[in-house]
Structures are given as structure tokens and as C-alpha cells.
Design an enzyme around this catalytic site. Structure first.
Site, PDB file in Angstrom:
ATOM      1  N   HIS A  98       1.461   7.188  -2.515  1.00  0.00           N
ATOM      2  CA  HIS A  98       1.115   6.066  -3.398  1.00  0.00           C
ATOM      3  C   HIS A  98      -0.377   6.024  -3.706  1.00  0.00           C
ATOM      4  O   HIS A  98      -0.904   4.991  -4.095  1.00  0.00           O
ATOM      5  CB  HIS A  98       1.591   4.741  -2.781  1.00  0.00           C
ATOM      6  CG  HIS A  98       3.085   4.661  -2.693  1.00  0.00           C
ATOM      7  ND1 HIS A  98       3.751   3.716  -1.952  1.00  0.00           N
ATOM      8  CD2 HIS A  98       4.053   5.433  -3.240  1.00  0.00           C
ATOM      9  CE1 HIS A  98       5.070   3.903  -2.054  1.00  0.00           C
ATOM     10  NE2 HIS A  98       5.268   4.952  -2.833  1.00  0.00           N
ATOM     11  N   CYS A 102     -12.786   2.613 -20.267  1.00  0.00           N
ATOM     12  CA  CYS A 102     -13.531   3.849 -19.995  1.00  0.00           C
ATOM     13  C   CYS A 102     -14.664   4.037 -21.015  1.00  0.00           C
ATOM     14  O   CYS A 102     -14.442   3.938 -22.233  1.00  0.00           O
ATOM     15  CB  CYS A 102     -12.556   5.024 -20.079  1.00  0.00           C
ATOM     16  SG  CYS A 102     -13.315   6.631 -19.889  1.00  0.00           S
TER      17      CYS A 102
HETATM   18  N1  APR Z   1       4.532  -2.331  14.324  1.00  0.00           N
HETATM   19  C1  APR Z   1       5.744  -1.934  13.837  1.00  0.00           C
HETATM   20  N2  APR Z   1       6.245  -2.364  12.650  1.00  0.00           N
HETATM   21  C2  APR Z   1       5.490  -3.234  11.948  1.00  0.00           C
HETATM   22  C3  APR Z   1       4.229  -3.698  12.391  1.00  0.00           C
HETATM   23  C4  APR Z   1       3.752  -3.200  13.636  1.00  0.00           C
HETATM   24  N3  APR Z   1       2.570  -3.582  14.145  1.00  0.00           N
HETATM   25  N4  APR Z   1       3.736  -4.558  11.455  1.00  0.00           N
HETATM   26  C5  APR Z   1       4.666  -4.627  10.469  1.00  0.00           C
HETATM   27  N5  APR Z   1       5.709  -3.841  10.769  1.00  0.00           N
HETATM   28  C6  APR Z   1       6.888  -3.563   9.954  1.00  0.00           C
HETATM   29  C7  APR Z   1       7.432  -4.759   9.218  1.00  0.00           C
HETATM   30  O1  APR Z   1       8.413  -5.408  10.021  1.00  0.00           O
HETATM   31  C8  APR Z   1       8.046  -4.129   7.968  1.00  0.00           C
HETATM   32  O2  APR Z   1       9.422  -3.822   8.150  1.00  0.00           O
HETATM   33  O3  APR Z   1       6.465  -2.661   8.951  1.00  0.00           O
HETATM   34  C9  APR Z   1       7.278  -2.823   7.786  1.00  0.00           C
HETATM   35  C10 APR Z   1       6.367  -2.847   6.588  1.00  0.00           C
HETATM   36  O4  APR Z   1       7.189  -2.908   5.445  1.00  0.00           O
HETATM   37  P1  APR Z   1       6.543  -3.240   4.006  1.00  0.00           P
HETATM   38  O5  APR Z   1       5.633  -4.402   4.135  1.00  0.00           O
HETATM   39  O6  APR Z   1       7.685  -3.291   3.036  1.00  0.00           O
HETATM   40  O7  APR Z   1       5.617  -1.988   3.707  1.00  0.00           O
HETATM   41  P2  APR Z   1       6.043  -0.543   3.211  1.00  0.00           P
HETATM   42  O8  APR Z   1       7.370  -0.146   3.768  1.00  0.00           O
HETATM   43  O9  APR Z   1       4.890   0.341   3.447  1.00  0.00           O
HETATM   44  O10 APR Z   1       6.200  -0.784   1.619  1.00  0.00           O
HETATM   45  C11 APR Z   1       6.432   0.373   0.835  1.00  0.00           C
HETATM   46  O11 APR Z   1       6.132  -0.966  -1.148  1.00  0.00           O
HETATM   47  O12 APR Z   1       4.986  -2.599  -2.253  1.00  0.00           O
HETATM   48  C12 APR Z   1       5.146  -1.239  -2.153  1.00  0.00           C
HETATM   49  O13 APR Z   1       3.549   0.384  -2.675  1.00  0.00           O
HETATM   50  C13 APR Z   1       3.858  -0.574  -1.716  1.00  0.00           C
HETATM   51  O14 APR Z   1       3.606   1.371  -0.316  1.00  0.00           O
HETATM   52  C14 APR Z   1       4.224   0.090  -0.400  1.00  0.00           C
HETATM   53  C15 APR Z   1       5.739   0.215  -0.483  1.00  0.00           C
HETATM   54 ZN    ZN Z   2     -11.396   7.899 -20.253  1.00  0.00          ZN
END
Ligand code: APR
Ligand code: ZN
Length: 253
Positions: free
Chosen positions: A124, A157
Site C-alpha cells: 500500500h 504539480c
Molecule cells: N497485537 C495484535 N493484533 C492487534 C494489535 C496488537 N497490538 N493491535 C491491533 N490488532 C489487530 C486488530 O484487532 C485488527 O484486527 O490488528 C488488526 C488491524 O486491522 P485493521 O485496522 O483493519 O488494519 P489492516 O488489516 O492493516 O487494514 C488493511 O485497510 O484501510 C485499509 O489501507 C488500509 O492497509 C490498510 C488495510
Molecule cells: Zn507532474
């Protein structure tokens, strides 16, 4: 109960030579970075429907909202440090066991923890670059940040008039093709795929754990909450990433 599972993860790591680690925002929350979908996360503070690529290119108002989000992130992300989960993943590379870190995260904490840039596949993109969408001219993020601090509009730009945008992938925007292909290749040829801190609800990234499993890898999921792929995983640890990964990598010596 989690101790036994962390020991099982250590066994999987010890027996594997070609590990893919896949990370989401949950691997960085212990560094003070908010995730997206937990209570108080980014999508509690900003409307994700306003942050699509289509909206960004079609409305000045949406571009303003997008820059507001990045203004907050640049402010909150300055000075963040890797946590013990990032360091444990960097240790896997030191031991010659890591095929790749495939990350959905954009703050570059894996590189800061010691993973070499060539091993980190940023699906991303990165928050630490701003580019013109048309001619790809780079613009220092600090200059854009300072303009936002002064309440200035972000102009187009200066070379071609195209829209400037942070080098992250918005909903509806094409992922970097080469990075995605490399991530798919690594996922299909690893012997252990460990997903850490991701809700596994965003595609095409969320296809990767399934591709790895279908290609014969063991699948381990470390996440505070259940994910849609828990049922197909060989091992699921519902616990904090930092302590789990630190202990598992130490025990795997
Ligand atoms: N340890 C373990 N798990 C954790 C912790 C932690 N300290 N903190 C948060 N989590 C878990 C949450 O419970 C959740 O299920 O991590 C997960 C994070 O999920 P999201 O917030 O949905 O993030 P992500 O999966 O990276 O999202 C994917 O969505 O919005 C888009 O581009 C954005 O890259 C992102 C993509
Ligand atoms: Zn440009």
C-alpha cells in the site's frame, strides 16, 4: 493457553527456512500508531468513503479531506519507533529464515527495525513520499506538511499541473503491479506464512494467506481479534503481536 500456542509458533519457525511475514496496522499499534478498524482507529476519525481514489481525483473538497488525514498522520507518526514485533521480524531476516515481509503498512517501521528494503514489499505504498499522479515528480513530504501546518492549499504539480498525492494506495487505486506480483510469488513458495496484526478484510492483500495455504505452506495468524481466515489457519494466536512474536522468535533459536 497462549503460551502453548506461542511455543507451537516457535516450532513452526524453527522448522521453516523460507518464511513470509505478512503485516497489517496491528503490528504497529504498540508503537503508538493507530490501526484502522479497532475502536478509535483511523476509520473512526475519518470517513473511508471520502478517501477513495475516485473521490480524490474528482473533487477538491475530497482532496482537502485526504490532505487533512495525512496532516494528522504525519503529525502523529513523526518519532515513532519499531516495537518488539518489528524487531522479532527483523531477527528472522538476520537468521536467514525470511523470504519477505509483505506489509499493508505505510510507515516504514519494518525498515527502521532492521529489515533490508529489498525484503520489504509495501503493498500500500509509503506515507514518506509525495508524488505527482501524472508525471510522478517527487515532492518532499516535509514541504507539504509545512504548507498544511500553515493552513495552505496544496497546489498541483509545478511541472505538469497534475494532482499531488501521498505515495500510498487509496481504495480503488491500482496497487504497484511488480510489488503485488512479487508478493504473490513469495506467498506461493514459502513454507510458513505468518499474518500479524491484520483484520484480513482488504483485497487483494487478503488473498495472500489463502494462496500460501493452498500452495502448501503452514499458515499462522497472530491477531488480537478473530479474522475471516482463522478457520483455514494451522495456528491462531489471539494475543498482542509484540510479546507473542518476541517470545516465539526467542524460543525458536
Ligand atoms: N497485537 C495484535 N493484533 C492487534 C494489535 C496488537 N497490538 N493491535 C491491533 N490488532 C489487530 C486488530 O484487532 C485488527 O484486527 O490488528 C488488526 C488491524 O486491522 P485493521 O485496522 O483493519 O488494519 P489492516 O488489516 O492493516 O487494514 C488493511 O485497510 O484501510 C485499509 O489501507 C488500509 O492497509 C490498510 C488495510
Ligand atoms: Zn507532474
Amino acid at each position: 493457553m497462549n503460551e502453548d500456542k506461542v511455543e507451537m509458533l516457535a516450532d513452526l519457525i524453527r522448522d521453516s527456512q523460507n518464511i513470509v511475514v505478512f503485516t497489517g496496522a496491528g503490528v504497529s499499534t504498540e508503537s503508538g500508531v493507530p490501526d484502522f478498524r479497532s475502536p478509535g482507529g483511523i476509520w473512526d476519525r475519518f470517513d473511508p468513503n471520502e478517501m477513495t481514489f475516485q473521490k480524490f481525483v474528482s473533487s477538491r473538497q475530497s482532496r482537502r479531506k485526504y490532505w487533512e488525514l495525512f496532516h494528522v498522520c504525519w503529525k502523529e507518526f513523526q518519532g515513532i519507533e519499531p516495537n518488539q514485533a518489528h524487531r522479532a521480524i527483523a531477527e528472522l531476516e538476520k537468521r536467514g529464515k525470511l523470504s519477505a515481509v509483505i506489509t499493508q503498512n505505510v510507515e516504514e517501521l519494518h525498515q527502521k527495525a532492521g529489515n533490508s528494503a529489498k525484503k520489504v514489499l509495501e503493498l500500500h505504498g509509503t506515507i514518506w513520499q509525495v508524488r505527482c499522479l501524472d508525471c510522478q515528480a517527487p515532492y518532499p513530504w516535509e514541504e507539504i506538511f509545512n504548507l498544511l501546518e500553515e493552513g495552505e492549499e496544496i497546489n498541483n504539480c509545478s511541472q505538469c499541473g497534475g494532482f499531488l498525492k501521498p505515495a500510498t494506495i487509496a481504495f480503488g487505486q491500482q496497487l504497484p503491479v511488480h510489488t503485488l506480483e512479487e508478493a504473490q510469488k513469495r506467498s506461493c513458495s514459502c513454507d510458513l506464512f505468518i499474518s500479524i496484526g491484520s483484520s484480513l478484510v482488504v483485497y487483494p492483500a487478503a488473498f495472500l494467506p489463502q494462496m500460501a495455504k493452498e500452495s502448501g505452506a503452514s499458515l499462522a495468524i497472530v491477531n488480537r481479534e478473530p479474522t475471516p481466515f482463522d478457520a483455514i489457519a494451522d495456528l491462531v494466536i489471539h494475543a498482542r503481536a509484540g510479546e507473542s512474536m518476541k517470545t516465539a522468535v526467542e524460543l525458536a533459536r
